[in-house]
Design an enzyme around this catalytic site. Structure first.
Site, PDB file in Angstrom:
ATOM      1  N   ALA A   1       0.781   5.198  -2.126  1.00 47.48           N
ATOM      2  CA  ALA A   1       0.417   5.656  -3.496  1.00 47.48           C
ATOM      3  C   ALA A   1       1.794   5.035  -4.273  1.00 47.48           C
ATOM      4  CB  ALA A   1       0.206   6.887  -3.548  1.00 47.48           C
TER       5      ALA A   1
ATOM      6  N   ASN B   1      -6.157  12.190   0.222  1.00 46.32           N
ATOM      7  CA  ASN B   1      -5.208  11.417   0.904  1.00 46.32           C
ATOM      8  C   ASN B   1      -6.162  10.621   1.902  1.00 46.32           C
ATOM      9  OD1 ASN B   1      -2.461  10.702   1.717  1.00 46.32           O
ATOM     10  ND2 ASN B   1      -2.983  11.845   3.719  1.00 46.32           N
TER      11      ASN B   1
ATOM     12  N   ARG C   1       0.703  -1.012  -0.055  1.00 48.83           N
ATOM     13  CA  ARG C   1      -0.131   0.055   0.282  1.00 48.83           C
ATOM     14  C   ARG C   1       0.775   1.178   0.212  1.00 48.83           C
ATOM     15  NH1 ARG C   1       1.957   1.971   3.893  1.00 48.83           N
ATOM     16  NH2 ARG C   1       0.535   3.870   3.790  1.00 48.83           N
TER      17      ARG C   1
ATOM     18  N   ASP D   1      -2.440  10.748  -2.235  1.00 48.20           N
ATOM     19  CA  ASP D   1      -2.851   9.617  -3.411  1.00 48.20           C
ATOM     20  C   ASP D   1      -3.257  10.390  -4.880  1.00 48.20           C
ATOM     21  OD1 ASP D   1      -3.209   8.460  -0.605  1.00 48.20           O
ATOM     22  OD2 ASP D   1      -3.222   6.802  -1.858  1.00 48.20           O
TER      23      ASP D   1
HETATM   24  O1  MRU Z   1      -4.909   3.138   1.968  1.00 49.86           O
HETATM   25  P1  MRU Z   1      -3.167   3.322   1.996  1.00 49.86           P
HETATM   26  O2  MRU Z   1      -2.677   2.912   3.037  1.00 49.86           O
HETATM   27  O3  MRU Z   1      -2.630   2.811   0.414  1.00 49.86           O
HETATM   28  O4  MRU Z   1      -3.213   4.913   2.004  1.00 49.86           O
HETATM   29  C1  MRU Z   1      -1.962   5.503   1.891  1.00 49.86           C
HETATM   30  C2  MRU Z   1      -2.105   7.121   2.210  1.00 49.86           C
HETATM   31  O5  MRU Z   1      -2.984   7.694   2.215  1.00 49.86           O
HETATM   32  C3  MRU Z   1      -0.719   7.727   2.057  1.00 49.86           C
HETATM   33  O6  MRU Z   1      -0.953   8.884   2.920  1.00 49.86           O
HETATM   34  C4  MRU Z   1      -0.430   7.852   0.463  1.00 49.86           C
HETATM   35  O7  MRU Z   1      -0.467   6.981  -0.184  1.00 49.86           O
HETATM   36  C5  MRU Z   1       0.723   8.830   0.271  1.00 49.86           C
HETATM   37  S1  MRU Z   1       2.256   7.875   0.798  1.00 49.86           S
HETATM   38  C6  MRU Z   1       3.498   7.978   0.421  1.00 49.86           C
END
Ligand code: MRU
Length: 363
Positions: free
Chosen positions: A76, A256, A74, A246
């Site tokens: 982004a 996000n 997980r 994201d």
């Molecule tokens: O659902 P996830 O854990 O993939 O969500 C991740 C996030 O919301 C992060 O803040 C985002 O991807 C930026 S990470 C570098």
């Protein structure tokens, strides 16, 4: 399956700051979020952290898609790198063109909100050598994260008390991290940041992953419930908020992890800077505003249960958006690998769109 208790990993107890200046390199020698092998994409199963460091192998499209949708992989940028390798692997295993393209589409669509996944899959698909392109994406992510960390360093004062949400460190990017990468860089520069990590309901990326990465990096970290953010700001315990993203629209609207928008409103109310750290690949130059960002909604069980134990009536209706959208005007600045962007974002994001690709700059 290779499974190690993290306490037994060699060098695990070393704080990163003490260990080496290049936190991405040190972190990836301890934890390898994504690795391409000859017949699989190996990944760290982030669902099991912090109690177990275990690696799995995805070989089929079903396994690749499942790793992404279950959030074993997980963050982004990290799902971008994983998706790129996944598609390169499928290319080597599927001869039929139509079957391959359908499989690649399933990977591309596995999660809808983070634009990095579609961006990385499209990039690989457009390349004559998909594996070489996937390696380039992975390498560039490390370089971009380092450039982002450099760009953000001046925004973190000495001894700053930094509130963050979800997980944005090395595990979220397969590099040095976005928002948490900036904080880790500040720690390595001797600024002694103090992190307040929101637990990040319902899947606890903050509690499980951010605190773990901070401890690995030797950073002072305090875990708080998401709902404690208001009082920590009200009681002057927070100097700045920094989060990842994201997907970011042309006007700065930022998707996000769910709960981010509330933090931005709170930060504005309390006069606290609210920073978003994200690479150019997280900006979606095709969309004018956050209204166009698809928001993933996840299973009701994630909210009705806590760690697999029922915590609500089993038939209660649930609203479980995985992300929310923070209006661009609430963002103090974006930290990117090309530097810090300030408003008006219509202009600074248009300028970012016109920059050459980071890969081209690295070559
Ligand atoms: O659902 P996830 O854990 O993939 O969500 C991740 C996030 O919301 C992060 O803040 C985002 O991807 C930026 S990470 C570098």
């Amino acid at each position: 399956m290779q499974s190690l208790l993290y306490g037994s990993l060699p060098g695990f107890s070393l704080g990163l700051a003490a260990a080496a200046p290049k936190h991405a390199a040190v972190m990836s020698s301890v934890l390898r979020p994504v690795t391409y092998t000859d017949d699989a994409v190996e990944y760290l199963d982030q669902r099991r952290l912090p109690h177990e460091v275990s690696y799995e192998h995805a070989r089929s499209v079903d396994e690749i898609v499942a790793a992404i949708t279950t959030l074993a992989v997980r963050g982004a940028p990290c799902i971008g790198v994983f998706g790129a390798y996944g598609v390169a692997l499928l290319r080597s295993r599927i001869n039929d063109e139509a079957v391959f393209l359908a499989a690649a589409k399933r990977v591309r669509d596995a999660r809808p909100t983070a634009v990095n996944l579609a961006w990385a899959v499209d990039r690989v698909l457009a390349s004559p050598d998909m594996l070489t392109e996937a390696h380039a994406i992975a390498r560039e992510q490390v370089a971009m994260d380092a450039a982002m960390a450099d760009a953000g360093l001046d925004l973190i004062p000495k001894n700053a008390r930094v509130l963050t949400h979800c997980n944005t460190g090395p595990m979220a990017t397969a590099g040095g991290g976005t928002a948490l990468g900036v904080v880790i860089a500040a720690a390595l520069a001797g600024k002694k940041p103090i992190v307040f990590a929101d637990e990040t309901r319902p899947l606890l990326q903050g509690a499980r992953l951010t605190t773990f990465e901070c401890q690995l990096a030797g950073i002072d970290v305090t875990l708080q419930c998401d709902s404690a953010a208001a009082i920590s700001m009200q009681r002057n315990a927070i100097d700045l908020v920094i989060v990842g993203a994201d997907r970011i629209a042309r006007n700065g609207d930022t998707a996000n992890k769910i709960g981010t928008y509330g933090l931005a409103v709170l930060a504005a109310h309390h006069g606290i800077p609210f920073y978003v750290a994200a690479p150019r690949s997280t900006f979606d130059f095709a969309i004018a505003s956050g209204d166009e960002i698809p928001i993933e909604e996840r299973a009701a069980s994630e909210v009705r249960e806590f760690a697999g134990v029922a915590s609500a009536p089993s038939d209660v209706a649930v609203y479980n958006p995985a992300f929310d959208v923070t209006p661009g005007h609430l963002v103090t600045a974006f930290i990117t690998e090309y530097g810090v962007l300030r408003g008006p974002y219509a202009q600074s994001i248009a300028d970012l769109a016109s920059r050459p690709s980071f890969g081209a700059l690295l070559r």
